[in-house]
Design a protein around this motif. Structure first.
Motif: not given
Length: 215
Positions: A141, A146-151, A153, A201, A203
């Motif tokens: 990270c 920044p990384i999407d929460s679903t990604v 997981q 998805a 980054p």
């Protein structure tokens, strides 16, 4: 001749017993090891041994837990400026293998000893994997932004699965000394990068890094 009993602090005594346990459990099957034997070799009474550990299973679990702590510290290889993700992962695996070579009995006790299906020991392994996964994800990270929460997981699940794969590869090298350390490190590093590259998805910076390192 019985060993001379030395005065140690409770912390030092416990560490000494755990180190001795790693050696003994690493050399012989769990069922052949007696708590009385550990106490005798350490030069302490059986009562003192049970003061630190209520029974043999608890003692073995403490040995495995201590090995996990030392391995986590040994594999904390900070990245250098300009270092690729592949190299960083590879160096971490090599540190894992170096630890095994330097502490063969402890490694053997922790990963080849009794009770790989034992719920207590499985719980220790889960905690160790969580700590390793958290550290790796934190570094990813910081590098990727920044990384999407679903990604996140999906990445964490991928890393956890990879840790199991890596642990087994390193266990295979304990069983088969002819396995080359560079081969194991390369296999593990390429496997992780390939798996990360298949997470949807991620980054662009992470995708580019993984794509470049997989060539």
């Amino acid at each position: 001749m019985a060993p001379v009993r030395r005065r140690l602090s409770p912390t030092d005594r416990r560490c000494e017993l755990l180190a001795l346990g790693a050696e003994v459990f690493g050399r012989r099957p769990y069922d052949e090891v007696r708590i009385d034997e550990i106490a005798e070799r350490a030069g302490v009474s059986r009562a003192l041994m049970y003061h630190y550990f209520p029974d043999k299973r608890a003692f073995f679990a403490a040995v495995v837990r201590a090995e996990g702590d030392r391995l986590l510290e040994a594999t904390d290889t900070p990245p250098n400026a300009g270092q690729s993700l592949f190299t960083e992962v590879r160096n971490g695996v090599l540190a894992y293998l170096d630890y095994d070579e330097e502490h063969p009995h402890g490694a053997w006790a922790a990963r080849l000893g009794m009770g790989r299906s034992d719920p207590v020991l499985r719980g220790i392994e889960d905690i160790d994997n969580d700590r390793q996964a958290d550290r790796m994800l934190d570094r990813i990270c910081k590098a990727a932004g920044p990384i999407d929460s679903t990604v996140l997981q999906h990445l964490r699940a991928t890393i956890c699965g990879w840790l199991t794969f890596t642990s087994e590869m390193c266990r295979q090298r304990l069983l088969h000394s002819w396995l080359n350390a560079d081969f194991v490190a390369d296999q593990c590093a390429h496997t992780l990068l390939d798996a990360i590259g298949r997470v949807p998805a991620i980054p662009a910076t992470l995708a580019d890094s993984v794509r470049t390192d997989r060539r």
